[in-house]
Design an enzyme around this catalytic site. Structure first.
Site, mmCIF file in Angstrom:
data_model
loop_
_atom_site.group_PDB
_atom_site.id
_atom_site.type_symbol
_atom_site.label_atom_id
_atom_site.label_comp_id
_atom_site.label_asym_id
_atom_site.label_seq_id
_atom_site.Cartn_x
_atom_site.Cartn_y
_atom_site.Cartn_z
ATOM 1 N N SER A 30 0.846 -1.207 0.000
ATOM 2 C CA SER A 30 0.000 0.000 0.000
ATOM 3 C C SER A 30 0.876 1.250 0.000
ATOM 4 C CB SER A 30 -0.860 0.067 1.262
ATOM 5 O OG SER A 30 -1.494 -1.127 1.486
ATOM 6 N N HIS A 61 -9.026 -0.886 -5.997
ATOM 7 C CA HIS A 61 -7.833 -1.718 -5.853
ATOM 8 C C HIS A 61 -7.874 -2.877 -6.838
ATOM 9 C CE1 HIS A 61 -7.644 0.382 -2.009
ATOM 10 N NE2 HIS A 61 -6.368 0.124 -2.046
ATOM 11 N N HIS A 83 -5.395 -9.961 0.051
ATOM 12 C CA HIS A 83 -5.330 -10.124 1.511
ATOM 13 C C HIS A 83 -6.320 -11.189 1.961
ATOM 14 C CE1 HIS A 83 -4.018 -5.920 0.773
ATOM 15 N NE2 HIS A 83 -3.134 -6.194 1.714
ATOM 16 N N TYR A 85 -8.070 -11.083 4.548
ATOM 17 C CA TYR A 85 -9.298 -10.458 5.080
ATOM 18 C C TYR A 85 -10.307 -10.095 3.992
ATOM 19 C CZ TYR A 85 -7.112 -5.900 4.005
ATOM 20 O OH TYR A 85 -6.511 -4.849 3.379
ATOM 21 N N GLU A 86 -9.860 -10.099 2.733
ATOM 22 C CA GLU A 86 -10.796 -9.851 1.627
ATOM 23 C C GLU A 86 -11.525 -11.131 1.233
ATOM 24 O OE1 GLU A 86 -9.132 -7.277 -1.685
ATOM 25 O OE2 GLU A 86 -7.346 -7.698 -0.506
ATOM 26 N N ALA A 113 3.013 -1.957 3.883
ATOM 27 C CA ALA A 113 2.900 -0.893 4.880
ATOM 28 C C ALA A 113 2.613 -1.586 6.205
ATOM 29 C CB ALA A 113 1.767 0.044 4.510
ATOM 30 N N MET A 201 -0.847 -7.018 7.698
ATOM 31 C CA MET A 201 -1.826 -8.028 7.279
ATOM 32 C C MET A 201 -1.462 -8.706 5.960
ATOM 33 S SD MET A 201 -5.191 -5.794 8.190
ATOM 34 C CE MET A 201 -5.288 -4.877 9.724
ATOM 35 N N SER A 202 -0.195 -8.711 5.624
ATOM 36 C CA SER A 202 0.199 -9.327 4.343
ATOM 37 C C SER A 202 1.569 -9.981 4.515
ATOM 38 C CB SER A 202 0.263 -8.253 3.249
ATOM 39 O OG SER A 202 1.297 -7.341 3.517
ATOM 40 N N ASN A 225 2.418 3.942 10.142
ATOM 41 C CA ASN A 225 1.799 4.494 11.365
ATOM 42 C C ASN A 225 2.416 3.803 12.571
ATOM 43 O OD1 ASN A 225 0.045 2.162 10.172
ATOM 44 N ND2 ASN A 225 -0.428 2.154 12.360
ATOM 45 N N HIS A 237 -4.018 11.119 9.904
ATOM 46 C CA HIS A 237 -3.760 10.374 8.669
ATOM 47 C C HIS A 237 -3.043 11.195 7.606
ATOM 48 C CE1 HIS A 237 -5.204 6.442 9.589
ATOM 49 N NE2 HIS A 237 -6.113 7.028 10.337
HETATM 50 N N1 HPA Z 1 -1.847 -2.848 11.941
HETATM 51 C C1 HPA Z 1 -2.050 -3.819 11.027
HETATM 52 N N2 HPA Z 1 -1.769 -3.674 9.744
HETATM 53 C C2 HPA Z 1 -1.268 -2.506 9.333
HETATM 54 C C3 HPA Z 1 -1.028 -1.448 10.226
HETATM 55 C C4 HPA Z 1 -1.331 -1.623 11.607
HETATM 56 O O1 HPA Z 1 -1.148 -0.734 12.470
HETATM 57 N N3 HPA Z 1 -0.519 -0.418 9.506
HETATM 58 C C5 HPA Z 1 -0.451 -0.851 8.226
HETATM 59 N N4 HPA Z 1 -0.891 -2.112 8.098
#
Ligand code: HPA
Length: 262
Positions: A30, A61, A83, A85-86, A113, A201-202, A225, A237
């Site tokens: 991302s 996406h 992902h 989760y998708e 990310a 998550m990847s 983050n 953000h």
């Molecule tokens: N948690 C999980 N997945 C993420 C995060 C996070 O803080 N930031 C980017 N992907």
């Protein structure tokens, strides 16, 4: 080494498109899609054109892959990944790895990310992944491979190539979570005690399948983050995006260097 059946039509199609004898493959996380601009002689193929290719249900996406060159090296980049989760199976989330392997890539560069758990990290840091915690322990369904960590042995090499470019990098352990929800503060505290430096998550299914296929791989997290509860106050953000944006060019330089020399 066996690849899942659903990849056959994908690979046949891409071989016909001329995608053979690749040197390297890159999975773009991302916010890192702008690396595609650095690809020379790009040939972009939307995922939706490829028979059997999973496509993301998330709007905006759709995803595409790009055949091209980086300084004479034939490569493929995946802009948009899958992902769990998708609703994708763990095998489907590793689709880019199977394609890279089938088309002869000798190395795979994975990016993502991630949220920082390590309090000495900052937004915008690049972390070379040296270890992975799978959390749910069951992300790679293709038999009982030994899951050797093939990537950790290249961490020093990647960091020294980055240093040649005057880029400071971190290294650390990536905690894989299935998402889609972000973590609670208590989860992040417990992940820190487990030894995780960043969470996302990847990447983990892709790394483990690459290891099973003995495809040389490295993975880099862009810290987008600080993870839940690491900093006081709400995440801004705009600041997060600005920090990630500020590293896009460094990231592209590093990936280009890895395609050439890793
Ligand atoms: N948690 C999980 N997945 C993420 C995060 C996070 O803080 N930031 C980017 N992907």
């Amino acid at each position: 080494m066996s690849l899942p059946d659903f990849t056959t039509s994908i690979i046949n199609y891409l071989e016909e498109k001329g995608g053979k004898k690749l040197e390297a493959a890159v999975i773009l996380g991302s916010g890192l899609g702008s690396f595609a601009d650095a690809i020379q002689r790009p040939n972009k193929i939307p995922y939706s054109d490829i028979p059997g290719m999973p496509h993301s249900s998330v709007e905006g996406h759709a995803g595409e892959l790009i055949f091209g060159e980086i300084n004479g090296k034939q490569m493929i980049a995946f802009s948009g990944r899958f992902h769990h989760y998708e609703g994708f199976s763990f095998e489907e989330t590793a689709t880019p790895v199977y394609i890279a392997d089938a088309l002869g890539a000798k190395k795979l560069i994975i990016s993502n990310a991630a949220g920082a758990i390590n309090t000495s990290f900052s937004v915008g840091d690049l972390m070379v992944i040296e270890g992975v915690i799978r959390n749910n322990l069951s992300i790679s369904p293709r038999g009982y491979s030994k899951h050797r960590y093939l990537h950790h042995q290249w961490v020093d090499k990647v960091r020294s190539l980055a240093a040649d470019l005057k880029l400071v990098t971190q290294q650390g352990t990536y905690m894989y979570v299935t998402g889609p929800n972000y973590e609670t503060k208590a989860e992040i505290r417990s992940f820190r005690k487990m030894g995780a430096d960043a969470v996302g998550m990847s990447t983990a299914p892709e790394l483990f399948e690459a290891a099973r296929l003995e495809l040389k791989s490295v993975a880099i997290s862009l810290i987008s983050n600080m993870a839940s509860g690491v900093t006081k106050g709400k995440l801004d953000h705009n600041e997060v995006n600005a920090a990630a944006d500020s590293r896009k060019e460094d990231f592209a330089k590093l990936v280009s260097k890895l395609i050439e020399e890793f």
